[in-house]
Structures are given as structure tokens and as C-alpha cells.
Design an enzyme around this catalytic site. Structure first.
Site, PDB file in Angstrom:
ATOM      1  CD1 TRP A 186     -10.676 -29.878  -9.386  1.00  0.00           C
ATOM      2  CD2 TRP A 186     -12.069 -31.635  -9.469  1.00  0.00           C
ATOM      3  NE1 TRP A 186     -11.175 -29.945 -10.641  1.00  0.00           N
ATOM      4  CE2 TRP A 186     -12.030 -31.011 -10.734  1.00  0.00           C
ATOM      5  CE3 TRP A 186     -12.853 -32.776  -9.295  1.00  0.00           C
ATOM      6  CZ2 TRP A 186     -12.766 -31.490 -11.817  1.00  0.00           C
ATOM      7  CZ3 TRP A 186     -13.581 -33.239 -10.373  1.00  0.00           C
ATOM      8  CH2 TRP A 186     -13.539 -32.617 -11.609  1.00  0.00           C
ATOM      9  CD  GLU A 232     -10.276 -43.583  -4.460  1.00  0.00           C
ATOM     10  OE1 GLU A 232      -9.296 -42.810  -4.497  1.00  0.00           O
ATOM     11  OE2 GLU A 232     -10.803 -44.056  -5.493  1.00  0.00           O
ATOM     12  CG  ASP A 282     -12.339 -26.017   4.708  1.00  0.00           C
ATOM     13  OD1 ASP A 282     -12.540 -27.218   4.944  1.00  0.00           O
ATOM     14  OD2 ASP A 282     -12.069 -25.580   3.574  1.00  0.00           O
TER      15      ASP A 282
END
Length: 566
Positions: A186, A232, A282
Site C-alpha cells: 500500500w 466501498e 505494473d
């Protein structure tokens, strides 16, 4: 439409002709990636690999990898239908009459579905509780050759704020380190990291649970750029038109979706030294460099009896994550319009990989309107990381890139049309001289600017260069601008196909820092989109492009007929 979990969505994909089932045995190391990458870039179907070496679980790939499947995932015919629904909620004035209130009743009733439903019973995700934790039993993919190991790529990471007890759900990749631990990736600006700091202040272990494989609306919601105070799962409930059923984990107090395929329960200990995580291929199309992150200890694994493992692969666009970004573009556009009344439409082009480019059309009502809109966008949440904003007039369709190009060629006039803004950049940006901060660029193509040089032509040129010394790209840009009439010139490295405009623009969006790499001479603009060297001011390594090994490409070529993919 609410799916009864991921497998319900899989059945819908199959009956709609959107799923290809592959029975041939495949390896989770590189092979699944190479197959999926080819299918994704050919606009092909979702893929279900039934036989994955080393694991008894099937692997689902590319499930949301098209506009159609992304819309299906969110229960809509098309993504704009969701935006239209949101706009109706925001049109408060239309609801003040008696007739308006009556028309609003169905929408108001739908709001009741946003709240998660906590169950006291165990969920399907807890049909099996593993006595011994062994992450190697999962078919975790090693996606690209330089990846540091296998990565869990579609994790819904649930955390709980120490003070407020409010849950958060984010999507942070997990590098598997051994049979019981992963790295927890994170970034500093993510909510999960902020919650982690709250535990670190008190040297307390932080409970974490990771759900894998949920109703696709739940998975999408984990990626949405919501304000911290919004759960969420509330967004997921609204999208599904049905509240998300949540169950308490077996070993901690975190609640997870009851229909998840797998749940990894455990903790992060802030007193432990962080672990080296990465590199990882990525979504920018480059490898993100290795860095230090907290370690996630998995103490319990629960799952369905016949579970399916969900995964995604990211890299050079277009890939599945690009369509998730397009969903965010459409869903959050009405909210942006509410805060920026001049805004008409928004396009986050696939080549911009989420945060590198936004094209916006505006109601150009007053001088400086485009600049006001650009600054407003940079001031809004994760939009602050947008490296390039192009504004055009409302008469231009931002989804038509040819029309946008023509507006830029016609209206842009040297420095008068450019806005340079230094500020925060996404952690994955590699082009700025130092991490997390650099120069963003705004281009005002919304209206014709006076003062053009009549000798300048509304054309652009793409040049390829073999860069063998620092600043060679910049020098070529400046020399070309002095000696040629083209309004724009872009310089790329020699391996880039200058005829492939999609790849050229991907390089531009990824490789430039506006302050360092833009040159303006006599109303003409040049862009140095080459790889930068340490001698050009970089304080960190420049990452490699993601490229599959030749051996794996040849292996997949040889086996292609075995896979049964058209």
C-alpha cells in the site's frame, strides 16, 4: 443486477459467449500471462483455465477485459447508463415538485440497498477452513520475467480503522514471500496505509483480511476513488441494487463478502522491519521498482468447496485494468460535473494508464476557463496525479481522438496554450527527477489563440533516435523546431514504431516530465519522450519496459492450438 458471487458471473459470461474455457494444462509462471496478454490485446473473451500446474483451483482471467464485460459486471447495458442514473440523483431541483418526488421514489428506494448486510451465520467463503496455511496451494501467478515472485493481483484488502472502527476496502497487490506471508503493497497516499499508521503509533498488530473472487461489482468497488468516509461496500451495494452480504472472519473482527471464493485472514505487525517487495510488471507497462513494505502474516485461509481463483495481468495497454479505469471515468463524471460546472465530458484514454492523461471538453464561457478547469481537476482527490490534461471545446467529442488531435493542431499556440503545474505525482510515475513530485502539463485546445506564426503548419512529426548520450533527445527536439515548420514534434527511442500512434502516445504519457522535456520555440512545441539518463537529473533508476521472454512466446506459439482459442 446482483450476481450471486463470482461463479454466477462466470455462468453469465459463458451463456453470453464471452468466456473461453481452456482444458489444456498451463503454468501459472508466465504462460497464463502470455496467453491472456494476446487475447486481451485482440479484444478476446474472458478465460477460465481449468488445469493449472501445481494447484487444484481453476484460474479466471480477463473477466472484465472489454467494454461489454465491464458493463455486464456492473449490471448495465453500457457504462453511461450508470452515469445517467447517478446524474438523476444529483438533479435535486427536478425532484422538488410533487410529480418529481413521485418519479424519484424508485431511486430513493434503491438507496436502501447500499448498506451492507451483516450475517451472524457463516458464509459460502467459509465452507472450508484450512487447518494449515499454505499459500503455495493457490495458483498465484508470476506474470512477467522480472517479477520478484508470484503476486496476488486481484485482492480485496479489508482493514478496520483503530479509532473509528470503520472498515475500508482497497486493492493492493500481494507478493507471496513464503507459505504464510506476503508483502502488503500500500502506497503512502492509500487509505490502507493511513489506517496502518494508526496501529503503528500504538505498536499494535493490525488485523487484515483479504477476499479473493467476489461479485464483480464488489471487486470493482475496491478500486474506486471514494472519499475515506464512504464504505466501498456501499458503492457495491448501489451498483448491484442489493446490499452486500458480509460475514465475520473466523479469526478476527473484520467482515468480508460472504460469497468470496477465498479469504486470507491475518495481521500486519508495525514493529516488524518492512520487507523488500518487487519489482513487479505494473499497469504502466513498466516494472515498478523494488521498495520496502509491511509484511502480511496469513494465519487462516477459508474458501468455497469448489473455489475459482481470480487474477488479472497488467502491463502495456490495452489490458483488463484499462476497462476498469473507463468504468471509473463514466461513473464519477457526474460528480466531477457537479463540482466543475464548466465540465462537459471526460476521456481517460487507455494509453494514459489511469493517471497519465485526461481529455476534457468544457463550456468555454470566459477567458481562462480552461485553466480554471485544469486547476480544479488537479485539486480533486486522485485526479491530482494526472500528468497531462487536454481541454477542448464542448463541440469536440473527447472520445474521438482524431477530433481531439485536430483541435490541438488548430488551436494550440506555443506557451500561450500551456499550463505548467508542479505538484504530486502517482507513486508509479517514473519520469520525474524525484519520486512522487514533478511537473504536470495542461494544454488549452478549447479555443483559438491569437498571434500564430503564419509559417508554422498544423502538422506533427514523430522522430526516432538512437540515444547514446544524455540530452540527445532534447537537442534533436530543439534543432527540429528551429529548422522545420511542423507545429509539434515528438522524439522517441529507436525501438518504438513511429507508425504505431497508440504506442507513441503511451511513451509520451509515461516518459515525460513537462518542465524538463517540453521545448517551445516560435509557437512550436517539441516533446522528448525518450528514456532519461541519470545525467539528465534523475535521482532513481529508470524501469524497463515489460517484455515477455522469447522462450515463453515460442512455447505459447507452439501450444496455441492446444488451448483451443480461435
Amino acid at each position: 443486477m446482483a450476481y450471486k458471487g463470482l461463479q454466477s458471473f462466470i455462468r453469465k459470461l459463458e451463456t453470453s459467449g464471452e468466456l473461453k474455457i481452456i482444458e489444456a494444462p498451463v503454468s501459472p509462471e508466465l504462460e497464463i500471462t502470455e496467453i491472456t496478454d494476446r487475447v486481451s490485446k485482440a479484444n478476446g473473451p474472458a478465460l477460465l483455465f481449468r488445469e493449472v500446474n501445481g494447484s487444484r483451483y481453476p484460474v479466471l482471467m480477463n473477466a472484465m477485459g472489454s467494454y461489454k464485460r465491464m458493463s455486464m459486471a456492473l449490471g448495465a447495458e453500457k457504462l453511461d447508463d450508470i452515469a445517467d442514473d447517478i446524474q438523476k440523483y444529483l438533479d435535486i431541483a427536478d425532484n422538488l415538485s410533487v410529480l418529481g418526488l413521485l418519479r424519484s421514489v424508485p431511486r430513493l428506494l434503491r438507496l436502501l440497498s447500499v448498506f451492507p448486510r451483516k450475517s451472524l451465520l457463516r458464509g459460502e467463503c467459509q465452507q472450508v477452513v484450512e487447518k494449515f496455511v499454505d499459500l503455495s496451494s493457490l495458483p498465484v501467478l508470476k506474470c512477467w520475467p522480472q517479477d520478484a515472485g508470484p503476486f496476488i493481483t486481484l485482492p480485496l484488502v479489508f482493514t478496520r480503522d483503530r479509532k473509528t472502527k470503520r472498515q475500508n476496502c482497497g486493492m493492493y497487490r500481494l507478493q507471496v514471500l513464503d507459505s504464510t506471508t506476503t508483502a502488503m503493497h500500500w502506497h503512502k497516499h492509500k487509505d490502507g496505509s493511513e489506517i496502518y499508521r494508526g496501529y503503528a503509533e500504538q505498536n499494535l498488530k493490525m488485523p487484515v483480511s483479504v477476499a479473493l473472487g467476489c461479485d464483480p461489482a464488489v471487486t470493482y468497488a475496491a478500486t474506486a476513488p471514494l472519499p475515506k468516509m464512504l464504505d466501498e461496500m456501499m458503492l457495491a451495494g448501489w451498483l448491484r441494487k442489493s446490499g452486500v452480504k458480509m460475514v465475520k472472519c473466523v479469526t478476527n473482527n473484520i467482515y468480508v463478502p460472504a460469497d468470496a471464493e477465498f479469504v486470507l485472514e491475518g495481521y500486519v505487525d508495525p514493529t516488524e522491519e518492512p520487507v523488500l517487495e518487487g519489482p513487479f510488471g505494473d499497469h504502466t507497462g513498466y516494472y515498478s521498482l523494488a521498495d520496502y513494505y509491511p509484511k502480511f502474516h496469513v494465519t487462516c485461509i477459508t474458501h468455497k468447496r469448489e473455489a475459482v481463483y481470480p487474477a488479472t495481468v497488467v502491463g502495456k495497454p490495452p489490458m483488463e485494468d484499462c476497462y476498469m479505469a473507463k468504468a471509473t471515468e463514466r461513473i464519477f463524471l457526474p460528480l466531477l460535473r457537479m463540482q466543475i460546472p464548466e465540465l462537459v465530458d471526460l476521456n481517460l484514454p487507455l494509453e494514459g494508464v489511469f493517471h497519465n492523461c485526461a481529455i476534457v471538453s468544457i463550456k468555454n464561457k470566459y477567458p481562462g476557463c480552461a485553466r480554471k478547469v485544469m486547476n480544479a481537476i488537479w485539486g480533486m482527490g486522485q485526479m491530482m496525479y494526472t500528468k497531462l490534461i487536454v481541454t477542448v471545446d464542448e463541440s469536440v467529442d473527447v472520445q474521438d481522438l482524431a477530433a481531439v488531435r485536430d483541435a490541438v493542431l488548430k488551436n494550440v499556440n506555443g506557451t500561450q496554450s500551456l499550463l505548467f503545474s508542479e505538484g504530486p505525482l502517482d507513486a508509479l510515475d517514473h519520469s520525474s527527477n524525484r519520486p512522487l513530485f514533478g511537473c504536470r502539463l495542461g494544454i488549452d485546445a478549447a479555443s483559438l489563440t491569437r498571434g500564430f506564426n503564419e509559417e508554422v503548419t498544423n502538422t506533427f512529426k514523430i522522430l526516432r533516435i538512437r540515444k547514446d548520450r544524455a540530452w540527445k533527445g532534447r537537442e534533436l527536439v530543439e534543432n527540429y523546431l528551429w529548422n522545420h515548420p511542423d507545429k509539434f514534434v515528438i522524439v522517441v527511442d529507436e525501438e518504438v514504431d513511429s507508425r504505431d500512434l497508440s504506442t507513441v502516445m503511451w511513451k509520451v504519457f509515461n516518459n515525460i516530465d513537462a518542465k524538463r522535456d517540453i521545448a517551445v520555440i516560435d509557437f512550436k512545441i517539441g516533446v522528448d519522450a525518450t528514456k532519461k539518463w541519470k545525467q539528465e537529473g534523475l535521482t532513481r533508476e529508470w524501469p524497463d519496459d515489460i517484455v515477455m521472454t522469447g522462450a515463453m512466446k515460442r512455447q505459447v506459439d507452439k501450444r496455441w492450438n492446444e488451448y483451443g482459442i480461435d
